[in-house]
Scaffold this motif. Structure first.
Motif, mmCIF file in Angstrom:
data_model
loop_
_atom_site.group_PDB
_atom_site.id
_atom_site.type_symbol
_atom_site.label_atom_id
_atom_site.label_comp_id
_atom_site.label_asym_id
_atom_site.label_seq_id
_atom_site.Cartn_x
_atom_site.Cartn_y
_atom_site.Cartn_z
ATOM 1 N N ILE A 98 -5.720 -45.040 -12.411
ATOM 2 C CA ILE A 98 -6.252 -43.608 -12.116
ATOM 3 C C ILE A 98 -7.937 -43.900 -12.490
ATOM 4 N N ASN A 99 -8.641 -43.063 -11.711
ATOM 5 C CA ASN A 99 -10.209 -43.124 -11.893
ATOM 6 C C ASN A 99 -10.398 -41.738 -12.655
ATOM 7 N N PHE A 100 -11.402 -41.713 -13.712
ATOM 8 C CA PHE A 100 -11.536 -40.716 -14.509
ATOM 9 C C PHE A 100 -13.027 -40.329 -14.416
ATOM 10 N N ILE A 101 -13.656 -39.269 -14.340
ATOM 11 C CA ILE A 101 -14.912 -38.608 -14.394
ATOM 12 C C ILE A 101 -15.055 -37.583 -15.306
ATOM 13 N N GLN A 102 -16.122 -37.757 -15.948
ATOM 14 C CA GLN A 102 -16.323 -36.702 -17.078
ATOM 15 C C GLN A 102 -17.566 -35.885 -16.467
ATOM 16 N N CYS A 103 -17.150 -34.486 -15.955
ATOM 17 C CA CYS A 103 -18.021 -33.625 -15.477
ATOM 18 C C CYS A 103 -17.591 -32.105 -15.342
ATOM 19 N N ASP A 104 -18.337 -31.200 -15.474
ATOM 20 C CA ASP A 104 -17.946 -29.736 -15.624
ATOM 21 C C ASP A 104 -17.662 -29.620 -14.076
ATOM 22 N N ILE A 105 -16.570 -29.009 -13.652
ATOM 23 C CA ILE A 105 -16.108 -28.785 -12.274
ATOM 24 C C ILE A 105 -17.079 -27.949 -11.520
ATOM 25 N N ARG A 106 -17.769 -27.045 -12.406
ATOM 26 C CA ARG A 106 -18.713 -26.240 -11.606
ATOM 27 C C ARG A 106 -20.023 -26.818 -11.301
ATOM 28 N N ASN A 107 -20.124 -27.943 -11.707
ATOM 29 C CA ASN A 107 -21.410 -28.796 -11.502
ATOM 30 C C ASN A 107 -20.947 -29.803 -10.501
ATOM 31 N N LEU A 108 -19.994 -30.009 -9.941
ATOM 32 C CA LEU A 108 -19.353 -31.299 -9.280
ATOM 33 C C LEU A 108 -20.451 -31.185 -7.863
ATOM 34 N N VAL A 109 -21.096 -32.256 -7.553
ATOM 35 C CA VAL A 109 -21.775 -32.297 -6.533
ATOM 36 C C VAL A 109 -21.311 -32.796 -5.180
ATOM 37 N N TRP A 110 -20.019 -32.940 -5.012
ATOM 38 C CA TRP A 110 -19.251 -33.244 -3.841
ATOM 39 C C TRP A 110 -19.549 -32.461 -2.703
ATOM 40 N N ARG A 111 -19.760 -32.768 -1.611
ATOM 41 C CA ARG A 111 -19.825 -31.821 -0.367
ATOM 42 C C ARG A 111 -18.894 -32.123 0.752
ATOM 43 N N GLY A 112 -18.300 -30.941 1.248
ATOM 44 C CA GLY A 112 -17.307 -31.212 2.162
ATOM 45 C C GLY A 112 -16.015 -31.848 1.503
ATOM 46 N N PRO A 113 -14.808 -31.821 2.444
ATOM 47 C CA PRO A 113 -13.576 -32.239 2.134
ATOM 48 C C PRO A 113 -13.771 -33.848 1.770
ATOM 49 N N ILE A 114 -13.592 -34.037 0.483
ATOM 50 C CA ILE A 114 -13.621 -35.588 -0.062
ATOM 51 C C ILE A 114 -12.352 -36.306 -0.484
ATOM 52 N N VAL A 115 -11.151 -35.269 -0.775
ATOM 53 C CA VAL A 115 -9.940 -35.506 -1.163
ATOM 54 C C VAL A 115 -8.909 -34.968 -0.046
ATOM 55 N N ASP A 116 -7.669 -35.324 -0.106
ATOM 56 C CA ASP A 116 -6.740 -34.669 0.479
ATOM 57 C C ASP A 116 -6.158 -33.211 -0.292
ATOM 58 N N THR A 117 -5.692 -33.760 -1.324
ATOM 59 C CA THR A 117 -5.140 -32.772 -2.179
ATOM 60 C C THR A 117 -5.950 -32.571 -3.472
ATOM 61 N N ALA A 118 -5.796 -31.285 -3.949
ATOM 62 C CA ALA A 118 -6.235 -30.961 -5.462
ATOM 63 C C ALA A 118 -4.876 -30.371 -6.175
ATOM 64 N N VAL A 119 -4.956 -30.755 -7.366
ATOM 65 C CA VAL A 119 -4.070 -30.346 -8.460
ATOM 66 C C VAL A 119 -4.558 -29.797 -9.588
ATOM 67 N N MET A 120 -4.152 -28.792 -9.999
ATOM 68 C CA MET A 120 -4.837 -28.063 -11.426
ATOM 69 C C MET A 120 -3.852 -27.278 -12.274
ATOM 70 N N ASN A 121 -4.175 -27.291 -13.310
ATOM 71 C CA ASN A 121 -3.826 -26.192 -14.323
ATOM 72 C C ASN A 121 -4.971 -25.777 -15.076
ATOM 73 N N PRO A 122 -5.740 -24.793 -14.132
ATOM 74 C CA PRO A 122 -7.150 -24.207 -14.685
ATOM 75 C C PRO A 122 -7.116 -23.602 -16.109
ATOM 76 N N PRO A 123 -8.447 -23.307 -16.874
ATOM 77 C CA PRO A 123 -8.159 -22.269 -17.743
ATOM 78 C C PRO A 123 -7.715 -21.037 -17.101
ATOM 79 N N PHE A 124 -7.219 -20.186 -17.969
ATOM 80 C CA PHE A 124 -6.709 -18.833 -17.436
ATOM 81 C C PHE A 124 -7.569 -17.742 -17.363
ATOM 82 N N GLY A 125 -8.991 -18.337 -18.119
ATOM 83 C CA GLY A 125 -10.050 -17.560 -17.937
ATOM 84 C C GLY A 125 -9.997 -16.246 -19.058
#
Length: 211
Positions: A98-125
């Motif tokens: 598994i590849n791990f990246i340290q990054c704030d999701i809100r600052n992710l600089v990926w553009r366009g569809p990079i992955v097939d599927t995203a899974v998450m248990n995000p902060p409830f806010g």
């Protein structure tokens, strides 16, 4: 892999040793994690031989589940270096690549569809208002097939409206309602354990309307 076997393997993983309340760090238990990824693969074919991103991966439970379910590549992203260290050890223990990246999701600089599927248990806010919607917004921009996410059942209408109206999802479906067990991790917790009603959602991005 059978559901029971998947849940058993996820139950061996290390979890937060020093959870950070400001990041709303709560472990995704093996019961919920196994059902999320088992459903994603066996009902929709969204995991096996796919590129999967685990947003706010924490200790890597969802990413490990995706890898065990046959994902071609798994990318775990989290802002917290201590969590990523645990996630990396968990992956090693299960002999998962598994590849791990340290990054704030809100600052992710990926553009366009990079992955097939995203899974998450995000902060409830509850600590950072709108954090759950920030995660969902970014996930729907970078996933080409589907986004699987957990949100409080009490926010169901808000989540659906935001996904379809504001974030460009072509569909937003609650697959099931689950009980999220929250152990007593922080000083402000009065009870030893409590459970919260959460929805398991599957969102489809607009780019996937034909599938």
């Amino acid at each position: 892999m059978k559901l029971k076997q998947l849940e058993s393997m996820l139950g061996q993983l290390q979890q937060f040793s020093n959870p950070k309340v400001e990041l709303e760090q709560y472990p995704t238990g093996p019961h919920i994690a196994s059902r999320m990824l088992y459903t994603a693969e066996n009902s929709f074919g969204d995991v096996n031989n796919k590129i999967v991103a685990d947003f706010g991966c924490g200790c890597g439970t969802l990413g490990a589940a995706a890898s065990l379910m046959g994902a071609e590549q798994v990318i775990g992203i989290d802002i917290d270096s201590e969590s990523l260290e645990i996630a990396s050890l968990n992956a090693e223990d299960l002999e998962l690549d598994i590849n791990f990246i340290q990054c704030d999701i809100r600052n992710l600089v990926w553009r366009g569809p990079i992955v097939d599927t995203a899974v998450m248990n995000p902060p409830f806010g509850t600590r950072s208002k709108g954090a759950d919607m920030d995660f969902l917004s970014v996930a729907l921009k970078i996933a080409s097939r589907a986004v699987y996410s957990l949100h409080k059942t009490s926010t169901r209408e808000h989540v659906k409206r935001a996904a379809l109206r504001d974030f460009g999802a072509s569909s937003a479906e609650v697959l099931c309602e689950l009980r999220f067990d929250v152990p007593r991790l922080y000083k402000f917790h009065k009870k030893r354990e409590m459970d919260i009603a959460v929805d398991l959602w599957r969102f489809a991005p607009k780019t996937n309307q034909g599938n």
